[in-house]
Design a protein around this motif. Structure first.
Motif, PDB file in Angstrom:
ATOM      1  N   ASP A  60      -4.601   8.443  -1.532  1.00 48.94           N
ATOM      2  CA  ASP A  60      -4.404   9.432  -1.584  1.00 48.94           C
ATOM      3  C   ASP A  60      -4.692  10.204  -0.360  1.00 48.94           C
ATOM      4  N   GLU A  61      -3.842  10.923   0.292  1.00 43.68           N
ATOM      5  CA  GLU A  61      -4.032  11.282   1.741  1.00 43.68           C
ATOM      6  C   GLU A  61      -4.393  12.771   1.557  1.00 43.68           C
ATOM      7  N   ILE A  85       7.438   1.692   5.742  1.00 48.41           N
ATOM      8  CA  ILE A  85       8.808   2.247   5.308  1.00 48.41           C
ATOM      9  C   ILE A  85       8.477   3.726   4.791  1.00 48.41           C
ATOM     10  N   CYS A  86       9.345   4.468   5.487  1.00 52.84           N
ATOM     11  CA  CYS A  86       9.039   5.999   5.146  1.00 52.84           C
ATOM     12  C   CYS A  86      10.370   6.716   4.712  1.00 52.84           C
ATOM     13  N   VAL A 132       0.854  -1.261  -0.017  1.00 51.87           N
ATOM     14  CA  VAL A 132      -0.143  -0.037   0.175  1.00 51.87           C
ATOM     15  C   VAL A 132       0.805   1.185  -0.041  1.00 51.87           C
ATOM     16  N   LEU A 133       0.454   2.092  -0.988  1.00 49.82           N
ATOM     17  CA  LEU A 133       1.317   3.543  -0.706  1.00 49.82           C
ATOM     18  C   LEU A 133       0.320   4.531  -0.217  1.00 49.82           C
ATOM     19  N   LEU A 134       0.776   5.312   0.791  1.00 49.42           N
ATOM     20  CA  LEU A 134       0.154   6.451   1.008  1.00 49.42           C
ATOM     21  C   LEU A 134       0.800   7.481   0.388  1.00 49.42           C
ATOM     22  N   ASN A 135       0.045   8.331  -0.083  1.00 50.25           N
ATOM     23  CA  ASN A 135       0.919   9.513  -1.203  1.00 50.25           C
ATOM     24  C   ASN A 135      -0.156  10.621  -1.212  1.00 50.25           C
ATOM     25  N   PRO A 184       5.737  10.381   1.240  1.00 54.35           N
ATOM     26  CA  PRO A 184       5.000   9.043   1.102  1.00 54.35           C
ATOM     27  C   PRO A 184       5.489   7.905   2.176  1.00 54.35           C
ATOM     28  N   VAL A 185       4.306   6.737   2.342  1.00 54.95           N
ATOM     29  CA  VAL A 185       4.799   5.687   3.263  1.00 54.95           C
ATOM     30  C   VAL A 185       4.451   4.597   2.436  1.00 54.95           C
ATOM     31  N   LEU A 186       5.238   3.749   2.354  1.00 50.61           N
ATOM     32  CA  LEU A 186       5.151   2.343   1.461  1.00 50.61           C
ATOM     33  C   LEU A 186       4.817   1.364   2.884  1.00 50.61           C
TER      34      LEU A 186
END
Length: 219
Positions: A34-35, A64-65, A6-9, A55-57
């Motif tokens: 999408d944040e 992972i930041c 998951v990508l927080l972006n 981003p956070v993976l």
């Protein structure tokens, strides 16, 4: 073994674009969230409690930041194809050096270039162009920073290609005129499927993010 990614972006983020390109280069399937950076989600605050930023993976529930750190993680975990970093230790160190240079001498100035005015803008523009010229010297006559292979340094810088229109418009300069080799390199990057599918349209960044942001905050 579960392999959930998951990508927080946030869509205009150059840092997040780096991760999208790397995932595309590796052919990794992932979910993107999408944040809203004004009202940050509980998931983002949980996954990145230190910086609370994207981003956070999130790989199998583990965060992972920091974008360059994420790129190296992706390269180490999914190491079967499309290596991002060179195998030679010296060349790897050099790639990390230039990626760090890009953060400090290019990415760090983006906000000043589209928000500042007067002397502050001119100073930021001068420093930005000087940084690009230094990168141009490193690129030389190579196709990519890694030679014939699109890699870590290219991915680190490529997101700026989607911001060039905004920066040129707001700061009144031309990347092509100031740094023609970087301009040509940028066009080659856009021709790659991983880049074209990962970067937003440059006009969308300007119209939907920069212009709207300035209207909202009266800047």
């Amino acid at each position: 073994m579960e392999n959930k990614v998951v990508l927080l972006n946030f869509w205009p983020s150059s840092y997040g674009m780096r991760v999208r390109i790397a995932l595309a280069e590796k052919g990794i399937k992932y979910e993107e969230k999408d944040e809203n950076l004004v009202e940050k989600s509980s998931l983002l605050l949980e996954m990145n409690p230190v910086h609370k930023s994207i981003p956070v993976l999130v790989h199998n529930g583990k965060p992972i930041c920091e974008s360059l750190n994420i790129l190296q993680y992706i390269d180490e975990v999914w190491n079967e194809n499309s290596p991002l970093l060179p195998s030679d230790p010296y060349e790897r160190a050099q790639a990390r050096f230039w990626a760090d240079f890009i953060d400090k001498k290019a990415f760090s100035l983006v906000r000043s270039l589209w928000l500042s005015k007067g002397e502050k803008l001119e100073a930021a523009k001068k420093e930005f162009i000087e940084g690009l010229k230094t990168l141009e010297g490193e690129l030389g006559d190579k196709i990519y920073f890694g030679g014939d292979k699109f890699g870590f340094v290219d991915i680190s810088l490529a997101p700026l290609a989607s911001w060039f229109y905004t920066l040129e418009t707001c700061a009144n300069f031309s990347v092509e005129a100031e740094c023609p080799k970087i301009g040509s390199w940028s066009k080659r990057c856009w021709e790659r499927e991983s880049v074209a599918n990962s970067l937003p349209n440059p006009h969308k960044i300007y119209a939907d993010w920069v212009v709207e942001h300035k209207k909202q905050f009266g800047e």
